[in-house]
Write an enzyme that holds these catalytic residues in place. Structure first.
Site, PDB file in Angstrom:
ATOM      1  N   HIS A 160       0.856  -1.204   0.000  1.00 46.61           N
ATOM      2  CA  HIS A 160       0.000   0.000   0.000  1.00 46.61           C
ATOM      3  C   HIS A 160       0.896   1.259   0.000  1.00 46.61           C
ATOM      4  O   HIS A 160       0.973   1.985   0.998  1.00 46.61           O
ATOM      5  CB  HIS A 160      -0.886  -0.051   1.242  1.00 46.61           C
ATOM      6  CG  HIS A 160      -2.070   0.856   1.224  1.00 46.61           C
ATOM      7  ND1 HIS A 160      -2.093   2.059   0.553  1.00 46.61           N
ATOM      8  CD2 HIS A 160      -3.291   0.738   1.798  1.00 46.61           C
ATOM      9  CE1 HIS A 160      -3.259   2.637   0.731  1.00 46.61           C
ATOM     10  NE2 HIS A 160      -4.012   1.848   1.487  1.00 46.61           N
ATOM     11  N   GLU A 264      -0.119   1.107  -5.917  1.00 47.09           N
ATOM     12  CA  GLU A 264       0.236  -0.098  -5.179  1.00 47.09           C
ATOM     13  C   GLU A 264       0.294  -1.320  -6.085  1.00 47.09           C
ATOM     14  O   GLU A 264      -0.661  -1.613  -6.790  1.00 47.09           O
ATOM     15  CB  GLU A 264      -0.814  -0.347  -4.087  1.00 47.09           C
ATOM     16  CG  GLU A 264      -1.219   0.910  -3.334  1.00 47.09           C
ATOM     17  CD  GLU A 264      -2.486   0.727  -2.522  1.00 47.09           C
ATOM     18  OE1 GLU A 264      -2.759  -0.418  -2.100  1.00 47.09           O
ATOM     19  OE2 GLU A 264      -3.197   1.718  -2.307  1.00 47.09           O
TER      20      GLU A 264
END
Length: 306
Positions: A160, A264
């Site tokens: 992330h 991501e």
């Protein structure tokens, strides 16, 4: 190359990686999370929320949280799974270093399920994370999941990554054009990207499917391009909460959205299934390079095709 384990001002253990030219990476053992990545000029390349909470069990808002074994809140677990708010250990038996990594600063971390994890997600596994800082400042994260259970293991995964940008309205992402994506703002309805690049003027929360191995994130104002290379992670998440959503997130400053962009490397669209004894490996490499102008525009083709 230097690797130090130190206590931060918040009392949590963290690892500092340094390379001779001055680039550094900071990894908190809480969450197995990269919380800083600085270039040789000591410029921070990752975004950290101005209201980030460095106190377990709250996950740290910013850097590169590890999302496992689920992404978002699709499933029975907490948002983005539990790996990002567990304490990891330094791996006592890491995988061997490839010859190409000899000159890198490297730390290997390990997460195994505790009794609480097994109650909410009854699967036995080993999750390994290798964080490597190359002599030129490139940052590579390599994850390995081994199924040490007697039954199949299915999971989703994402790095992330919160990138630090000068102004979100001056950023464009190239490499995702013409691809299908699931829109989290429309109950994961599937759309096809129409633009020749992705730019930002409102909230974006998308999962791009079957993406290329290279994506360029171009920051016009800083004349900097982030290059994200990935392997074993077919999808790419792009997220910016914009103004209204940012104000609703308690550990994010009201104006923080202007200076962050999440891009991501992920495996979400088709979750990974491992038979007993099998191992999966995913890798994300980040580099930050000067951008060159051509006819008033940045030319990412040189970066993407290089």
């Amino acid at each position: 190359m230097m690797v130090d384990v130190v206590k931060s001002s918040d009392g949590m253990d963290k690892v500092i990686l340094k390379e001779p030219r001055g680039s550094t990476v900071q990894v908190h053992l809480f969450g197995g999370q990269v919380t800083s990545w600085k270039n040789e000029r000591a410029e921070e390349l990752l975004f950290m929320s101005s209201k980030a909470i460095f106190k377990p069990p709250k996950a740290i808002r910013g850097g590169i949280p590890v999302c496992f074994p689920q992404f978002s809140n699709i499933g029975t677990l907490e948002q983005h799974g539990f790996a990002r708010n567990r304490f990891w250990s330094i791996d006592p038996d890491p995988p061997p270093l490839p010859a190409s990594s000899i000159k890198k600063a490297v730390i290997d971390l390990l997460l195994k399920p505790n009794e609480d994890d097994l109650r909410i997600w009854p699967h036995i596994f080993e999750l390994r994370l290798r964080v490597a800082l190359a002599p030129g400042g490139d940052l590579t994260l390599t994850s390995r999941v081994r199924n040490t259970d007697s039954k199949p293991l299915t999971f989703a995964f994402a790095f992330h990554t919160y990138l630090s940008v000068s102004d979100i309205s001056e950023v464009r992402v190239e490499g995702l054009e013409t691809l299908d994506y699931l829109d989290n703002l429309s109950e994961r309805e599937r759309f096809t990207e129409q633009g020749d690049a992705l730019t930002f003027d409102s909230e974006v929360d998308r999962i791009y499917l079957s993406t290329p191995t290279k994506i360029a994130i171009i920051d016009h104002e800083k004349k900097r391009t982030f290059v994200l290379k990935k392997d074993g992670l077919p999808d790419a998440v792009v997220w910016n909460p914009w103004e209204k959503r940012a104000k609703a997130i308690t550990d994010l400053g009201d104006d923080d959205y202007k200076h962050m962009l999440c891009v991501e490397a992920a495996a979400i669209g088709k979750p990974i299934t491992l038979k007993p004894g099998e191992e999966w490996k995913g890798r994300q490499e980040l580099s930050a390079v000067p951008s060159s102008y051509f006819s008033g525009q940045l030319d990412p083709g040189r970066v993407l095709n290089g």
